[in-house]
Design a protein around this motif. Structure first.
Motif, PDB file in Angstrom:
ATOM      1  N   ASP A  97      23.174  85.467  -8.614  1.00 24.76           N
ATOM      2  CA  ASP A  97      23.235  84.796  -7.318  1.00 24.76           C
ATOM      3  C   ASP A  97      21.906  84.084  -7.039  1.00 24.76           C
ATOM      4  OD1 ASP A  97      21.384  86.697  -6.368  1.00 24.76           O
ATOM      5  OD2 ASP A  97      22.908  87.930  -5.413  1.00 24.76           O
ATOM      6  N   ASN A  98      21.725  83.588  -5.829  1.00 27.70           N
ATOM      7  CA  ASN A  98      20.525  82.801  -5.541  1.00 27.70           C
ATOM      8  C   ASN A  98      19.259  83.642  -5.502  1.00 27.70           C
ATOM      9  OD1 ASN A  98      21.568  83.912  -2.981  1.00 27.70           O
ATOM     10  ND2 ASN A  98      19.854  82.807  -2.051  1.00 27.70           N
ATOM     11  N   ARG A  99      19.404  84.970  -5.469  1.00 30.50           N
ATOM     12  CA  ARG A  99      18.256  85.872  -5.520  1.00 30.50           C
ATOM     13  C   ARG A  99      18.104  86.501  -6.907  1.00 30.50           C
ATOM     14  NH1 ARG A  99      15.239  86.351  -0.398  1.00 30.50           N
ATOM     15  NH2 ARG A  99      16.560  85.226   1.080  1.00 30.50           N
ATOM     16  N   LEU A 100      18.782  85.934  -7.897  1.00 30.55           N
ATOM     17  CA  LEU A 100      18.738  86.365  -9.294  1.00 30.55           C
ATOM     18  C   LEU A 100      19.334  87.756  -9.502  1.00 30.55           C
ATOM     19  CD1 LEU A 100      15.253  85.044 -10.525  1.00 30.55           C
ATOM     20  CD2 LEU A 100      17.467  83.884 -10.471  1.00 30.55           C
ATOM     21  N   PRO A 127      28.551  77.252   0.546  1.00 32.79           N
ATOM     22  CA  PRO A 127      27.349  76.976   1.333  1.00 32.79           C
ATOM     23  C   PRO A 127      26.809  78.251   1.966  1.00 32.79           C
ATOM     24  CG  PRO A 127      29.308  76.299   2.530  1.00 32.79           C
ATOM     25  CD  PRO A 127      29.763  76.698   1.161  1.00 32.79           C
ATOM     26  N   GLY A 128      25.557  78.180   2.432  1.00 29.23           N
ATOM     27  CA  GLY A 128      24.942  79.379   2.978  1.00 29.23           C
ATOM     28  C   GLY A 128      24.719  80.435   1.922  1.00 29.23           C
ATOM     29  N   GLU A 129      24.640  79.992   0.662  1.00 31.83           N
ATOM     30  CA  GLU A 129      24.415  80.883  -0.480  1.00 31.83           C
ATOM     31  C   GLU A 129      25.493  81.961  -0.573  1.00 31.83           C
ATOM     32  OE1 GLU A 129      22.500  79.824  -2.501  1.00 31.83           O
ATOM     33  OE2 GLU A 129      21.007  78.628  -1.446  1.00 31.83           O
ATOM     34  N   ILE A 130      26.745  81.549  -0.356  1.00 32.89           N
ATOM     35  CA  ILE A 130      27.868  82.469  -0.547  1.00 32.89           C
ATOM     36  C   ILE A 130      28.146  82.594  -2.042  1.00 32.89           C
ATOM     37  CG2 ILE A 130      30.307  82.891  -0.072  1.00 32.89           C
ATOM     38  CD1 ILE A 130      29.960  81.178   2.467  1.00 32.89           C
TER      39      ILE A 130
END
Length: 652
Positions: free
Chosen positions: A329-332, A423-426
């Motif tokens: 995810d966007n936080r790895l 969006p919103g890093e879903i």
């Protein structure tokens, strides 16, 4: 936990004739080894040459070095934590002691030790973990970074203590090949990192006790490989450790044979354990990390010793690295799928170092990052040290045998894993893959068609994790059950049938019917499984970008049956449930976030939290640790007339 006669019959039923014959041979060999233990061949003039190049340690980033030294200082004070159990006795360890139960594993001939019986031997993972000697690789790395001989002297003291307490084939540490393989890899790196210390040669190559241990470890691994239905991550650890030791400690008459046999097996088993897409076939994400770490460490030893490896081995590791970059995810954070026991192949870093960022950083150094890879901003000690030994892929002088993905993959058809992003890093993982690997699917969970949803890296609809393996059967059963995942259960039964803590006797078959993760405006996925006899569970998932809405529709095709539909919330999520609507709230980076979860009105909904009889409402962030969380469970009946629709809407 002891195994019944029924378990042995069920286990035997999952083996083929070749595996049965191999295991019978192992049994005969174990009996013969009880009384016929050869001496290590005489070694003279041994030298360790697989050293780091001058200046390598200077490339370690200062913040990574600081974390390493802080961890090493805690270890020097005797403090450590293994699987949620804090220890303060590591200044002078008792190598057979389990602090969790207070028991000591029996001594005697290794293969007579009842290590599965916690009432006799204690929690075996608590005993085994320190003896992987990965905390000693941390101390050795601290010596390499600082030059402080206190760290080296402590390493030497503990190795001599372990060797004296655990002579070949005596006691609990000579039972499992994965333990021997990882321990050998640790010893290779300890010797490498202590190379500047005046006592290094005296500790290893000039020490008959060390030579005897290294030789017997390799003899054991050559004799008792994991076979057939057990040839999963264990066989990778066995062959990687054997190969690393035969490269770096190439002092014995059998070293060349051990090296070639281990390399041949490692290459074959890496391919067998990996889908063409690059994901690990066990579909247990932490084992993807373990296998990748072991493969990279073995590759480092090959290049350090100038041993030619098949190009296919490098390509498997390349595919695994690209697949990891694709699914985080966007936080790895990668998926939380299947079993996870916090196992690592090689530890050179202090607490706070991101395992997955470290692997991607190493992949960047060795293979080169692709444009779509997520950015890695963290630092680690391991990457510059491995990168100093492994020749970059571009230096191989041959064109790649595979074409790397031009854009970020989101659907892995062979693994049945699909990532929907919004969006919103879903981030949403949809599970439509096989039920684990090989006939026993040892590390699988009964999680077909489950979903896992995060918002900016926060678990919203969470996979609860693993928590334990041995000794607590009711918790082992819960965390890998169908009710323990975000999916649907019929008539109180799991989709797949368990025959023991690492054995499934019937596997649900799942097939993905549609996957369009990059659909214009709406990402879609649909799959079904046949795990419930006479009924088929089909699930559709749609993620609409404009409304930040995730819609899940469950259909049951077949006779009327009792339904339990579960949604497990992450530990950071607070839930206010009224009828069939739950308002979810949490905080991320000091900012309040929220979502609304509209649940199927045909079902009766209850919130469960931290219940123990039976277990329900728990989240395990790591092996041996659990904390209460909220689980929403809807009960009712499915009669095929209509589906159950769940809608998750993120606000803002």
């Amino acid at each position: 936990m002891t195994m019944s006669a029924g378990w042995y019959l069920r286990r035997l039923s999952r083996m083929g004739p070749r595996e049965v014959a191999g295991r019978a041979g192992d049994t005969v060999r174990r009996r013969r080894w009880r009384s016929a233990q050869p001496d290590c061949p005489t070694v003279s003039g041994a030298r360790f040459t697989a050293v780091l190049l001058a200046g390598t340690v200077a490339a370690v980033p200062p913040d990574a070095a600081k974390r390493l030294v802080a961890e090493a200082d805690l270890l020097m004070a005797g403090h450590a934590e293994f699987f949620g159990v804090a220890r303060d006795d590591l200044t002078d360890p008792d190598w057979s002691y389990d602090p969790k139960t207070g028991r000591r594993a029996p001594s005697g001939y290794a293969f007579d030790v009842p290590y599965r019986n916690e009432s006799v031997a204690g929690d075996i993972k608590q005993i085994w973990e320190p003896s992987r000697h990965q905390y000693l690789t941390v101390l050795a790395a601290a010596y390499a970074v600082t030059g402080d001989e206190r760290y080296a002297e402590r390493v030497a003291k503990h190795l001599r203590s372990w060797w004296a307490a655990n002579p070949p084939l005596r006691g609990v540490h000579w039972i499992s090949g994965i333990e021997l393989g990882i321990r050998l890899l640790s010893w290779v790196w300890i010797r490498r990192l202590l190379d500047g210390w005046p006592g290094a040669a005296e500790l290893f190559e000039d020490n008959p006790v060390a030579l005897n241990q290294i030789w017997h470890h390799q003899r054991w691994l050559a004799a008792f490989p994991s076979r057939g239905s057990s040839a999963n991550n264990h066989v990778i650890a066995e062959t990687a450790g054997q190969f690393a030791a035969a490269c770096a400690f190439n002092w014995f008459p059998s070293s060349a044979r051990w090296r070639s046999d281990a390399l041949r097996s490692l290459e074959r088993q890496l391919r067998a354990n990996t889908f063409d897409s690059g994901l690990n076939r066990e579909l247990a994400t932490e084992y993807h990390g373990l296998v990748l770490e072991l493969g990279l460490a073995a590759l480092a030893e090959a290049d350090a010793a100038n041993v030619q490896v098949p190009e296919s081995l490098r390509l498997v590791l390349l595919r695994m690295t690209d697949a990891l970059a694709a699914v985080v995810d966007n936080r790895l954070r990668p998926p939380r799928q299947g079993d996870a026991d916090d196992g690592h192949g090689l530890i050179l870093d202090g607490a706070g170092t991101d395992r997955w960022a470290s692997l991607l950083a190493t992949g960047d150094a060795v293979f080169g990052r692709l444009e779509w890879w997520p950015a890695v901003t963290g630092t680690d000690v391991r990457t510059p040290l491995l990168a100093a030994l492994i020749r970059p892929y571009s230096d191989k002088g041959t064109a790649p045998a595979v074409t790397r993905p031009a854009s970020r993959p989101a659907h892995f058809a062979d693994a049945g894993l699909t990532i929907l992003r919004g969006p919103g890093e879903i981030w949403c993982r949809c599970d439509g893959g096989p039920h684990g690997f090989l006939s026993i699917a040892a590390h699988a969970h009964a999680d077909a068609l489950s979903v896992e949803v995060r918002h900016d890296g926060v678990d919203v609809l969470a996979d609860p994790g693993t928590y334990c393996y041995h000794g607590q059967p009711e918790w082992r059963q819960y965390f890998r059950s169908t009710l323990g995942h975000n999916t649907l259960r019929l008539d109180g039964s799991d989709q797949s049938v368990s025959g023991g803590p690492f054995l499934w006797t019937r596997h649900a078959r799942t097939r993905v019917l549609a996957a369009d993760p990059s659909g214009e405006g709406v990402a879609r996925w649909c799959a079904e499984h046949d795990g419930y006899q006479r009924s088929v569970h089909r699930r559709r998932v749609e993620l609409t970008a404009a409304s930040q809405e995730l819609r899940v529709v469950d259909e049951v095709r077949g006779p009327r049956r009792a339904v339990h539909l579960a949604f497990h919330l992450g530990p950071a999520i607070a839930a206010d449930l009224a009828d069939n609507r739950a308002v979810l709230t949490w905080t991320r980076d000091a900012e309040d976030r929220s979502a609304v979860l509209d649940l199927p009105g045909q079902l009766s909904w209850r919130a469960h939290r931290g219940e123990s009889d039976p277990p329900l409402g728990w989240y395990s962030a790591g092996f041996g640790r659990k904390e209460p969380t909220t689980t929403l469970v809807g009960t009712g009946f499915a009669d095929g007339a209509e589906g159950f629709t769940t809608v998750l809407r993120f606000r803002g």
